[in-house]
Design an enzyme around this catalytic site. Structure first.
Site, PDB file in Angstrom:
ATOM      1  N   ASP A   1       1.039  -1.032  -5.710  1.00  0.00           N
ATOM      2  CA  ASP A   1      -0.276  -1.478  -6.140  1.00  0.00           C
ATOM      3  C   ASP A   1      -0.162  -2.857  -6.801  1.00  0.00           C
ATOM      4  O   ASP A   1       0.789  -3.143  -7.533  1.00  0.00           O
ATOM      5  CB  ASP A   1      -0.846  -0.475  -7.140  1.00  0.00           C
ATOM      6  CG  ASP A   1      -2.198  -0.876  -7.665  1.00  0.00           C
ATOM      7  OD1 ASP A   1      -3.165  -0.859  -6.878  1.00  0.00           O
ATOM      8  OD2 ASP A   1      -2.287  -1.232  -8.862  1.00  0.00           O
TER       9      ASP A   1
ATOM     10  N   GLU B   1       0.614  -4.228  -1.657  1.00  0.00           N
ATOM     11  CA  GLU B   1      -0.757  -4.729  -1.667  1.00  0.00           C
ATOM     12  C   GLU B   1      -0.725  -6.211  -2.045  1.00  0.00           C
ATOM     13  O   GLU B   1      -0.603  -6.560  -3.225  1.00  0.00           O
ATOM     14  CB  GLU B   1      -1.614  -3.943  -2.654  1.00  0.00           C
ATOM     15  CG  GLU B   1      -3.073  -4.380  -2.652  1.00  0.00           C
ATOM     16  CD  GLU B   1      -3.884  -3.802  -3.789  1.00  0.00           C
ATOM     17  OE1 GLU B   1      -5.121  -3.741  -3.645  1.00  0.00           O
ATOM     18  OE2 GLU B   1      -3.288  -3.433  -4.830  1.00  0.00           O
TER      19      GLU B   1
END
Length: 477
Positions: free
Chosen positions: A220, A246
């Site tokens: 993330d 990400e």
């Protein structure tokens, strides 16, 4: 260089004659990706994101549904202890504010997580955890889901002075690499990942997950962690693991996804909006002819197929307007079916809970613990189940290029080089068309409509009637 789309001359002739890929006929093999060698850190197969599902329900879904369908992996929500924001209604994003690396979340404890991983493995399904390692919480103080007390930079295992960046403000200048990677993202306490003790602490958390069988990680907010720091962290893993980061793309951004490819794949955020624009009213399905194909503008191209995880929507984008979501019903299903039929990238299929408010909690008990999954209505949507027949198509056609492409504004179709055929109709009326399938003569069952049978003649052609707002998919046995 980009190739032209289907010639207009074939559009009228196809129904009567089934044009071949010559002259004005359909473009042959508009998408034939050349993949780099596979690495253990690269995801493959179909991943389903069971967003906010409790561990016991993930286990049951693996055993009863995903394993039998051939799904390769499940992406689970962050498993670490996180903040509890009862005064804000337990918003979904509280899970992205770690308090400690203990494995107690609103979805279950360490034992339940380990049992789920074991059950999914027995069903042939791997588990990829959403790893939140860029930051801790945005709160001044509080108590986590495991009972851990914390303060602004006071967290278990971290030195509040040395182990955090002290920029003094949240990120404001997104064109400044240093600020993006050293200031707080949305006021979240930013970890100093350049420090060896911080790297060791994060690697210890990831290795703890590996020790109970987790197979990989979605990183993330990876864009906010320098690639060199993330490479140093993943180099400390006890065993190989799938990694996909990400790293949202923006032309001219000082931080680019390529920086993160040496140690894993990246999420490709442009894929969903591109498919969405083609499928929504006013768009043309012909625009999808070369989705993911390298062009003469490398800076604008998607990343290599084997290094890209693609999705129609995510837990983030479905709370905006750029992509189709479960709320679009059949149109979202068509987009997902196309993604599973098209050979670019590793597909990540979304499974949502219903919401009307951006911050809404998943279905929860009064104490914020997530309720068991019940599909439909105002609870968990479970939209992934409707598209699972396409997993068999993707598996059967793996490595086969696209051939026999044709498209209009409202329909498209293509073969996968002698292994399968897919066609889609977004219009409100059925469409009948004679197509070249590239398949041997025989009778084929439609994966999406099991009662329907497609007959292919000795020339490889078939007369298809594509239902309204639907698709047809069949494969060589």
């Amino acid at each position: 260089m980009r190739r032209s789309l289907v010639g207009a001359g074939c559009a009228l002739l196809l129904v009567l004659t089934g044009c071949t890929a010559t002259g004005d006929g359909p473009a042959a093999a508009p998408h034939s990706p050349s993949a780099p060698a596979h690495r253990e850190s690269d995801p493959t197969g179909v991943i389903v994101h069971l967003f906010q599902w409790p561990w016991a329900d993930v286990a049951r879904e693996c055993r009863e549904t995903l394993g039998p369908a051939g799904v390769a992996a499940v992406q689970i929500s962050p498993p670490q202890e996180h903040v509890v924001l009862a005064d804000q209604g337990f918003p979904w994003w509280q899970d992205y504010q770690p308090v400690s690396y203990g494995l107690t979340s609103r979805r279950g404890d360490r034992a339940a997580l380990a049992k789920m991983v074991e059950t999914c493995h027995a069903a042939g399904v791997e588990i990829y955890a959403d790893a939140v390692i860029n930051h801790m919480t945005a709160q001044l103080f509080g108590v986590g889901t495991g009972g851990t007390k914390f303060s602004r930079t006071g967290y278990p295992g971290y030195d509040g002075a040395a182990d955090f960046h002290h920029c003094g403000h949240s990120i404001a200048q997104w064109s400044d690499r240093s600020e993006v990677q050293n200031c707080d993202l949305l006021d979240l306490a930013d970890l100093a990942t350049e420090r060896a003790p911080v790297r060791e602490r994060i690697a210890g958390y990831l290795n703890d997950l590996l020790s109970i069988g987790v197979d990989g990680f979605r990183i993330d907010a990876a864009k906010h962690i320098p690639a060199a720091d993330l490479a140093a962290i993943t180099a400390q893993l006890d065993r190989p693991a799938v990694i996909y980061s990400e790293v949202l793309f923006a032309l001219g951004d000082p931080i680019q996804p390529e920086e993160y490819l040496p140690f894993g794949a990246v999420l490709e955020p442009r894929y969903g909006p591109d498919v969405t624009r083609a499928l929504r009213f006013g768009g043309s399905l012909g625009a999808l002819a070369e989705l993911g194909v390298a062009s003469d503008s490398p800076a604008l191209d998607f990343k290599p197929s084997a290094r890209s995880v693609v999705y129609i929507d995510s837990h983030d984008t479905q709370r905006g307007t750029s992509t189709l979501t479960y709320a679009d019903g059949g149109l979202h299903a068509l987009a997902t079916e196309f993604m599973l039929a098209w050979p670019y990238g590793t597909p990540l299929v979304m499974s949502s809970f219903a919401f009307t408010d951006f911050d809404a909690s998943p279905p929860a008990l009064p104490d914020g613990t997530t309720r068991p999954v019940v599909c439909g209505g105002s609870a968990f949507v479970c939209e992934h189940r409707a598209v699972l027949p396409m997993v068999a198509f993707r598996t059967a056609t793996a490595g086969a290029p696209v051939t026999e492409w044709w498209a209009t504004d409202d329909q498209l179709g293509f073969a996968r080089a002698g292994r399968g055929y897919f066609a889609l109709n977004r219009a409100a009326a059925p469409v009948t068309r004679v197509v070249q399938t590239g398949l041997p003569a025989g009778r084929y069952r439609d994966l999406l409509h099991p009662a329907a049978v497609v007959t292919v003649d000795s020339a490889g052609t078939a007369t298809l009637t594509i239902p309204p707002a639907s698709a047809i998919s069949f494969i060589k046995a």
